[in-house]
Design an enzyme around this catalytic site. Sequence first.
Site, PDB file in Angstrom:
ATOM      1  N   TYR A  12       9.196  -4.839   3.477  1.00  0.00           N
ATOM      2  CA  TYR A  12       9.808  -3.584   4.101  1.00  0.00           C
ATOM      3  C   TYR A  12      10.037  -3.307   5.487  1.00  0.00           C
ATOM      4  O   TYR A  12      11.278  -2.944   6.008  1.00  0.00           O
ATOM      5  CB  TYR A  12       8.459  -2.779   3.575  1.00  0.00           C
ATOM      6  CG  TYR A  12       8.712  -1.352   3.836  1.00  0.00           C
ATOM      7  CD1 TYR A  12       7.647  -0.441   4.471  1.00  0.00           C
ATOM      8  CD2 TYR A  12       9.865  -0.458   3.647  1.00  0.00           C
ATOM      9  CE1 TYR A  12       7.954   0.948   4.908  1.00  0.00           C
ATOM     10  CE2 TYR A  12      10.228   0.835   4.057  1.00  0.00           C
ATOM     11  CZ  TYR A  12       9.094   1.659   4.595  1.00  0.00           C
ATOM     12  OH  TYR A  12       9.069   2.866   4.962  1.00  0.00           O
ATOM     13  N   SER A 126      -1.932  -3.113  13.248  1.00  0.00           N
ATOM     14  CA  SER A 126      -2.062  -1.810  12.683  1.00  0.00           C
ATOM     15  C   SER A 126      -2.999  -0.660  13.467  1.00  0.00           C
ATOM     16  O   SER A 126      -4.099  -1.355  13.848  1.00  0.00           O
ATOM     17  CB  SER A 126      -2.512  -2.293  11.300  1.00  0.00           C
ATOM     18  OG  SER A 126      -2.831  -0.955  10.282  1.00  0.00           O
ATOM     19  N   TYR A 151      -8.627  -6.388   4.895  1.00  0.00           N
ATOM     20  CA  TYR A 151      -7.210  -6.461   5.386  1.00  0.00           C
ATOM     21  C   TYR A 151      -7.298  -5.860   6.681  1.00  0.00           C
ATOM     22  O   TYR A 151      -6.767  -6.692   7.787  1.00  0.00           O
ATOM     23  CB  TYR A 151      -6.359  -5.302   4.661  1.00  0.00           C
ATOM     24  CG  TYR A 151      -5.225  -4.903   5.399  1.00  0.00           C
ATOM     25  CD1 TYR A 151      -5.341  -3.528   6.106  1.00  0.00           C
ATOM     26  CD2 TYR A 151      -3.850  -5.641   5.543  1.00  0.00           C
ATOM     27  CE1 TYR A 151      -4.144  -3.142   6.700  1.00  0.00           C
ATOM     28  CE2 TYR A 151      -3.041  -5.219   6.169  1.00  0.00           C
ATOM     29  CZ  TYR A 151      -3.237  -4.028   6.836  1.00  0.00           C
ATOM     30  OH  TYR A 151      -1.942  -3.623   7.557  1.00  0.00           O
ATOM     31  N   LYS A 155      -6.595  -8.000  10.692  1.00  0.00           N
ATOM     32  CA  LYS A 155      -5.689  -7.656  11.576  1.00  0.00           C
ATOM     33  C   LYS A 155      -6.304  -7.735  12.918  1.00  0.00           C
ATOM     34  O   LYS A 155      -5.884  -8.166  14.206  1.00  0.00           O
ATOM     35  CB  LYS A 155      -5.238  -6.100  11.389  1.00  0.00           C
ATOM     36  CG  LYS A 155      -4.390  -5.999  10.323  1.00  0.00           C
ATOM     37  CD  LYS A 155      -2.880  -6.746  10.592  1.00  0.00           C
ATOM     38  CE  LYS A 155      -1.948  -6.469   9.686  1.00  0.00           C
ATOM     39  NZ  LYS A 155      -0.646  -7.479  10.046  1.00  0.00           N
ATOM     40  N   ASN A 201       0.334   2.915  -1.464  1.00  0.00           N
ATOM     41  CA  ASN A 201       0.593   3.810  -0.213  1.00  0.00           C
ATOM     42  C   ASN A 201       1.175   5.105  -0.848  1.00  0.00           C
ATOM     43  O   ASN A 201       1.823   5.178  -1.998  1.00  0.00           O
ATOM     44  CB  ASN A 201       1.772   3.167   0.578  1.00  0.00           C
ATOM     45  CG  ASN A 201       0.877   1.869   1.547  1.00  0.00           C
ATOM     46  OD1 ASN A 201       1.621   0.897   1.120  1.00  0.00           O
ATOM     47  ND2 ASN A 201      -0.289   2.114   1.801  1.00  0.00           N
ATOM     48  N   ASP A 300     -11.030   5.148   2.852  1.00  0.00           N
ATOM     49  CA  ASP A 300     -10.168   6.091   3.723  1.00  0.00           C
ATOM     50  C   ASP A 300     -10.817   6.434   4.836  1.00  0.00           C
ATOM     51  O   ASP A 300     -12.114   6.928   4.759  1.00  0.00           O
ATOM     52  CB  ASP A 300      -9.717   7.167   2.580  1.00  0.00           C
ATOM     53  CG  ASP A 300      -8.353   6.495   2.061  1.00  0.00           C
ATOM     54  OD1 ASP A 300      -7.691   5.649   2.380  1.00  0.00           O
ATOM     55  OD2 ASP A 300      -8.105   7.477   0.807  1.00  0.00           O
TER      56      ASP A 300
END
Length: 338
Positions: A12, A126, A151, A155, A201, A300
């Site tokens: 993307y 990120s 994830y 990073k 997402n 989240d």
Amino acid sequence: MQKILVTGGTGYIGSHTVVELQNAGFEVIIIDNLSNSSAEVADGIARITGKRPIFEKLDCCDYEGLKNLFAKHAGISAVIHFAASKAVGESVQKPLLYYRNNLVSLVNLLELMPKFGVENFVFSSSCTVYGQPDELPVTEQAPRKPAESPYGNTKQICEDIVNDTVKSGSNIKGILLRYFNPIGAHPSAEIGELPLGVPQNLIPFVTQTAAGIRPKLSVFGSDYNTPDGSCVRDYINVVDLAKAHVIAVKRLVENKNKKPVEVFNLGTGRGLSVLEIVKTFEKVTGVKLNYEVVGSRAGDIEKVWANPDFANKELGWKAAETIEDTLASAWKWQQKIS
Ligand code: WQD
């Protein structure tokens, strides 16, 4: 014509960056293992720029294959490294896949680049490295918090790998770009986000719901400490984001970097809630979204948005697209592929 190697270049953000690199006069070589994208994306890029990038199917974890790639394409000026697994939820289920893929691919690149005289390295990082910041908007000086997912941890570890490699005396110069929430699609609707399976997402789920592919959008959480109770994020147009990568590459190639490793937040500086996104999408497209507010999603964070001043000043880059135009581009793309 300077050559740029883009790993994950049919993905993307990678594909949108390849378009902007070609527009800026660079020759681009894409390597991608096509685990989360298709080779046809290179055709979409060619329809936009009139030039098909060189594409080689290759997994960055394949050391010998990567070595042959560098030998075959001599004189690469810089590497932009997007290739990585990036689904937060999946990383919780399959941590070893994430640690192997995201770390081994980076180590291979950093080992091989100096052997072929390639010094300039732009890394796709990120805002997830910040976790839930204590202060908002978040600057590059904000402390990293323990990652909420494997994830996010990859990073953080990858940033450390770059820093430690440079500190060890490697002649690599690095720029770490910390993205906030990339959304939208190229205005031509020739490339865009192509999530495989059920989108994780928000925006792809919104556009698929609007297109009738998903019966309903679940809004995860409504009792956060935010104006309307839903989570707040800094949604940045993917083309704006891509343009920042061209500036970063030029900065390194022209030796204008001020430190061996520089870090930049790439965000708009504007926080928007999930419900604000839903309402804005409905206003811009005229499509009523069927959504239900449900419980919060594990992992989240409540709210995060960037202080982009450093990137604005130091890179001379600023996110320019409005959220309205960005959501309209996402919808135009969804209608194209539905
Ligand atoms: C945004 C908001 C959800 C889906 C992660 C990574 C980041 C980057 C982007 C890779 C959250 C809510 C979502 C849905 C919802 N990763 N939401 N319903 O989690 O902020 O960021 O993805 O490039 O590094 O951390 O992005 O789009 O998943 O979620 O309500 O169906 O939308 O709860 O508040 P996130 P997201």
